[in-house]
Design an enzyme around this catalytic site. Structure first.
Site, PDB file in Angstrom:
ATOM      1  N   LEU A 198       2.514   3.492   2.310  1.00  0.00           N
ATOM      2  CA  LEU A 198       2.848   3.211   3.418  1.00  0.00           C
ATOM      3  C   LEU A 198       3.816   1.707   3.464  1.00  0.00           C
ATOM      4  CD1 LEU A 198       0.611   4.154   6.468  1.00  0.00           C
ATOM      5  CD2 LEU A 198       1.800   5.818   4.995  1.00  0.00           C
ATOM      6  N   VAL A 215       3.126  -4.626   3.248  1.00  0.00           N
ATOM      7  CA  VAL A 215       2.248  -5.598   4.123  1.00  0.00           C
ATOM      8  C   VAL A 215       3.101  -7.035   4.237  1.00  0.00           C
ATOM      9  CG1 VAL A 215       0.032  -6.213   5.150  1.00  0.00           C
ATOM     10  CG2 VAL A 215      -0.241  -3.903   4.019  1.00  0.00           C
ATOM     11  N   GLY A 234       0.690  -0.915   0.277  1.00  0.00           N
ATOM     12  CA  GLY A 234      -0.022   0.011  -0.081  1.00  0.00           C
ATOM     13  C   GLY A 234       0.622   1.251   0.177  1.00  0.00           C
ATOM     14  N   ASP A 294     -10.906   6.975   3.710  1.00  0.00           N
ATOM     15  CA  ASP A 294     -10.171   6.065   2.741  1.00  0.00           C
ATOM     16  C   ASP A 294     -11.695   4.526   2.930  1.00  0.00           C
ATOM     17  OD1 ASP A 294      -9.198   5.895   0.813  1.00  0.00           O
ATOM     18  OD2 ASP A 294      -7.393   5.332   1.568  1.00  0.00           O
TER      19      ASP A 294
END
Length: 779
Positions: free
Chosen positions: A171, A174, A169, A293
Site C-alpha cells: 500500500l 512507510v 509495502g 495476512d
C-alpha cells in the site's frame, strides 16, 4: 526450482523469488545474508499490504529491495539476556537492545522489482513496467510512481516532522516521523499508493481505532499532505512506532547463528511469541475481524522500555484485515502462509484460515531455532538436548500440524483454543529441558485420584505370604513390578470434563461415584446426549459391565461428530479394557494430535506402550508427564518400573523421592521406596546391606496405621526388611547359629502376621512359616 544457497538451509527459491524455507531472497555473490534482508524487515514500522485486484488474491509483502540498515545487517554480540517484568507470563521474552530509530531511515529508498506491478487489475501483463521510479506501464499505459511522496524534513499538518522512509509495502511507503505536539515522540505515517486502495485503508483505519490491544499496533490520527512530486493530496494513517524487529529478521539472524536475545532462539521463545500473536487474533475474532495476512514480516518483536517493562509482540499492518464473512473486498494474503485456493473458493477467508496462518508462522519460526538447526552448541550436546526434549518438540509440531490441517473442521476452533494447547506444550518443553515442574490445571481433563502403580505403593497383602509359589521361601520372592492391568488403566486414566453446554453436564457434576448407581441415574434421567453416552462408557467399564460400555459408545458415535476427540478417547478406553492395546494406542494418538498440550493422552500412550512390551516408547511419555507435573503419581510409577526392569534400584528410589509432600501419592511413594530398597529385582539382583539399612531408616519415619508406632502395616514392611536380610546370609550361616538372630525376628514376624487374619487356613500357614524359621534348640 533453484536451491537456496544460505548455510544450513535446505529450501528452494519458489515462484515468489524467495526461499520456501528460510523466507529470504537468494543469496547474491559478495553479500551477507543479513545485508540482503529487506528494509521492511529491519525497520520497525508497520509495513503496508497491497490491494489485490477485485475478486483475486495476491501476495502482500514488506520486502523492499534496499539493503538493511547497519543495525539489522549483523546481530549484536550475544551477551547475557536481560529479563524485565514477567507480568502474567511465566516465560517472558528476554529483553534486547535496539538502535536509534532514525538509523533505520533508508538512504536510497527503492521498491524491489518483485513489488513493482501495474495498479490496473485488467492489465494483460502487470510486470511490464520500465526500470524507473515513475512513468507508464508498457502494457496498458497506466501511470505509476514508486517515489516516496514525503521527504525528510516535511511537516505534515503542522505536527508530524518526517524523518524519512523506513519500509515499503503493497500500500505504499512507510515513514518514520516525530510528533511535535507530544515531545517529539516517534510515530509512523503510512500512506496509500493510489486511490484504489482507499477502501482497504479505510477498513484498516476503522479496525485500528476500534482495536485496543497490547499486541496490536495502535493508531493515533489520520492526516493529509500534498505529494512532493505531483502536488496531489495523499492520505496517511498516523500509527504507533514499534521499535524492534520483524520476526522474519529475528528468524533470519537465528539461522545464521546470531541472536538478539543474548541466548539461542529456542522453541519456548517461538511459543511465547505465538501466544501473544494468538491473543491478538482472538481479540480480532471476538470483534468479527479476520487478520488474513499473518506471517513473520507482519509481527514485530518490540524490546522493553519505560512504558512497558516486557519484551512484547505486536501485530502490525492490518491492511489485509477484513470483516468476517465479507466476500467483496480484495484479498490481501501471502500465498505460502494461507490455506489452499480450493478452500478459499469454497469457504472464503475464515477464522479457520487465520488459525492456519498462525500454525504456518509458528512452524517456519521453529525451523530457525537452535533446537532445529543445532546452532550455538556442539553437535553431541545438541543431540543430547534433542533427545531430552523430543516429546515436547513432537507436541509442538502436532500443534502446528493441527492448525494447518487440510480439513478446516479438524483445525483448532479458534485462536484461544490453539493457545490453550500451546501453553501446555511450552510448559512441557521447558520442564523437559531443565527438569523443573510446571504444573497447570487442565481445562479439558479432570485429575484422577487413581494411582496406576500395580500395587507397588501399597503395603503387601497377607496373600504374599499365604499364596506364594509352592516351595519358594518368602525371602526368595522377587519384587512384583508388574504393570497395571489394561482394565485398571482404562478406569484409572483422567476423565474428560463435561462440555458445559451439554444438558447432561449438570447431572454428571452431582452424580454418584458408584458406577452401577450412575448407570441407573443416567437411565432414570432419560438424557440422550453425547456427554451422557460417554459417561455410560466410563461407568460401564468401572462397573465391570462391558455391554453397557459398548452400548454407550455406540450411542456416542451417533451423537458426536466424527472429529470429536472425546469419541476417540472413549474408543481407546473400550479397546484398552478389552486388552486390545494396539488399537487403543491408535485412538489415544488421535487424541494427542487434537490435544497436544494435554497430559492425559501421553499417560494413556505410555500405559499402552508398556502393555505392548515397548518400554523404549513408554518411558519418554511417562517422563514428559512427570517432569511437567509431579502430582501425576501414575507417571512416576511408570518410570520406576522402567528403571527396575534394567536393574536401576537407586534411580527408582530417587524418582520416588521426587513425589512432593503435598501430593496425594506421597505416602504411596515412600512405601514403594522401602519395598524397592528391600526387594529382589526382576534380574535377580538382591539389595545390599546399605540398601537394607536405608530401608529400615525410612520405615521408622513412615506414617502407618494411623500414626501408631506399631500396627499391621508396619509389621508387614518390617517383615520384608527382615526377610531381605535373611536372604543375604550365606547358606551355611542361614542354617547355623549365625542366623539365629534373624530367625528369631522372622518367627515373631510370622506369628504377628498370623494374628492379622481370622481365616484358619491362612493362620495355620503363617504359623507353619514361623515354625520353619524358629531357631534350632536342644531342649
Amino acid at each position: 526450482m533453484t536451491a537456496c544457497a544460505r548455510a544450513g538451509c535446505a529450501g528452494s527459491i519458489d515462484e515468489t523469488g524467495y526461499c520456501d524455507t528460510c523466507d529470504l531472497p537468494p543469496l547474491s555473490t559478495g553479500s551477507s545474508p543479513a545485508g540482503s534482508s529487506s528494509a521492511g524487515r529491519s525497520g520497525a514500522a508497520p509495513a503496508g499490504s497491497g490491494a489485490a485486484p477485485a475478486g483475486a488474491a495476491r501476495s502482500s509483502s514488506a520486502r523492499p529491495g534496499a539493503a538493511s540498515p547497519p543495525a539489522a545487517a549483523s546481530p549484536p554480540a550475544a551477551g547475557p539476556a536481560r529479563r524485565r517484568g514477567a507480568g502474567d507470563d511465566p516465560f517472558p521474552l528476554p529483553d534486547f537492545d535496539f538502535p536509534d530509530p532514525e538509523s533505520l531511515v533508508l538512504a536510497d529508498p527503492r521498491v524491489p522489482d518483485r513489488a513493482r506491478t501495474c495498479a490496473n487489475e485488467r492489465c494483460a501483463d502487470r510486470t511490464r513496467l520500465p526500470a524507473q521510479e515513475s512513468g507508464h506501464c508498457l502494457s496498458c499505459g497506466t501511470p505509476f510512481s514508486f517515489r516516496p511522496s514525503l521527504a525528510p524534513g516535511d511537516v505534515v499538518e503542522q505536527r508530524y516532522r518526517v524523518c524519512g522512509p523506513i519500509a515499503h509495502g503493497g500500500l505504499g511507503w512507510v515513514y518514520l516521523a516525530r510528533d511535535g505536539r507530544l515531545n517529539d515522540r516517534y510515530c509512523v505515517l503510512k500512506g496509500l499508493i493510489d486511490a484504489s486502495d482507499a477502501a482497504l485503508t479505510a477498513f484498516e483505519l476503522w479496525a485500528l481505532t476500534q482495536l485496543d490491544h497490547p499486541n496490536i499496533v495502535g493508531v493515533y490520527n489520520f492526516v493529509r499532505h500534498p505529494d512532493a512530486h505531483t502536488g496531489e493530496v495523499r492520505e496517511y494513517i498516523v500509527m504507533e512506532y514499534v521499535p524492534g524487529l520483524p520476526l522474519s529478521v529475528v528468524a533470519a539472524e537465528a539461522r545464521e547463528g546470531g541472536s538478539r536475545f543474548g541466548e539461542p532462539l529456542r522453541t519456548e521463545h517461538v511459543i511465547t511469541c505465538g501466544l501473544q500473536v494468538l491473543a491478538a487474533l482472538a481479540h480480532l475474532h471476538e470483534r468479527d475481524v479476520l487478520y488474513c495476512d499473518l506471517k513473520p514480516d507482519n509481527v514485530m518483536l518490540r524490546p522493553a522500555d519505560r512504558s512497558d517493562p516486557d519484551t512484547r509482540i505486536k501485530l502490525i499492518d492490518l491492511g489485509g484485515a477484513r470483516p468476517a464473512g465479507d466476500t467483496t473486498r480484495p484479498m490481501v494474503i501471502t500465498r505460502r502462509y494461507q490455506v489452499s485456493v480450493a478452500e478459499i473458493s469454497a469457504r472464503g477467508l475464515t477464522v479457520a484460515s487465520d488459525v492456519h496462518t498462525a500454525g504456518e508462522t509458528l512452524h517456519r519460526l521453529y525451523r530457525a531455532t537452535a533446537d532445529h538447526t543445532g546452532r550455538h552448541v556442539p553437535a553431541e550436546e545438541h543431540r543430547r538436548e534433542q533427545r531430552r526434549i523430543a516429546v515436547g518438540i513432537a507436541s509442538f509440531e502436532l500443534v502446528c500440524a493441527r492448525a494447518r490441517h487440510p480439513d478446516p473442521e479438524r483445525r483448532f476452533a479458534g485462536a484461544a483454543d490453539m493457545a490453550r494447547q500451546l501453553r501446555g506444550v511450552r510448559r512441557e518443553i521447558a520442564s523437559l529441558r531443565d527438569g523443573r515442574p510446571r504444573p497447570e490445571p487442565s481445562e479439558v481433563f479432570a485429575d484422577s485420584a487413581v494411582l496406576l502403580d500395580a500395587g507397588l505403593g501399597a503395603v503387601p497383602p497377607l496373600t504374599r505370604w499365604t499364596r506364594g509359589p509352592a516351595g519358594v521361601p518368602p525371602a526368595e520372592l522377587p519384587l512384583d513390578v508388574g504393570t497395571p492391568t489394561p482394565l485398571a488403566v482404562a478406569t484409572g486414566l483422567p476423565t474428560p470434563r463435561p462440555f458445559p453446554d451439554d444438558p447432561a453436564a449438570g447431572v454428571l457434576a452431582t452424580a454418584t461415584e458408584d458406577a452401577r448407581r450412575l448407570l441407573v441415574q443416567l437411565a432414570e434421567a432419560g438424557l440422550d446426549t453425547a456427554e451422557a453416552a460417554f459417561a455410560r462408557v466410563r461407568a460401564g467399564l468401572a462397573a465391570g459391565d462391558p455391554a453397557a460400555a459398548a452400548a454407550g459408545l455406540a450411542r456416542a458415535r451417533g451423537l458426536a461428530g466424527p472429529a470429536d476427540w472425546r469419541l476417540w478417547w472413549h474408543e481407546g478406553l473400550l479397546r484398552l479394557a478389552a486388552a486390545d492395546c494396539a488399537a487403543a494406542r491408535r485412538h489415544f494418538a488421535d487424541v494427542r494430535g487434537a490435544l497436544p498440550g494435554e497430559i492425559a493422552p501421553e499417560l494413556a500412550l505410555a500405559c499402552c506402550a508398556e502393555h505392548l512390551d515397548d518400554p523404549g516408547a513408554a518411558e519418554p511419555w511417562h517422563l514428559a508427564v512427570w517432569r511437567r507435573d509431579r502430582s501425576v503419581g501414575s507417571a512416576v510409577f511408570g518410570l520406576v518400573r522402567a528403571h527396575l526392569a534394567r536393574g536401576d534400584r537407586a534411580g527408582a528410589v530417587a524418582l520416588l523421592d521426587e513425589v512432593p509432600e503435598v501430593s496425594r501419592h506421597h505416602d504411596a511413594a515412600r512405601v514403594a521406596a522401602v519395598r524397592v530398597l528391600v526387594g529382589r529385582l526382576p534380574d535377580g539382583a538382591r539389595p545390599s546391606g546399605a540398601d537394607l539399612d536405608e530401608a529400615a531408616d525410612r520405615l521408622t519415619s513412615l506414617h502407618l496405621d494411623g500414626g501408631e508406632p506399631t500396627g499391621e502395616s508396619r509389621t508387614r514392611l518390617e517383615t520384608l526388611v527382615h526377610e531381605a536380610r535373611f536372604g543375604l546370609l550365606p547358606p551355611a550361616d542361614a542354617a547355623s547359629r549365625a542366623g539365629d538372630g534373624l530367625r528369631v525376628l522372622l518367627e515373631a514376624d510370622y506369628r504377628a502376621l498370623a494374628r492379622q487374619t481370622s481365616d484358619r487356613g491362612r493362620r495355620s500357614d503363617l504359623v507353619d512359616l514361623a515354625n520353619r524359621h524358629r531357631p534350632f534348640t536342644f531342649r
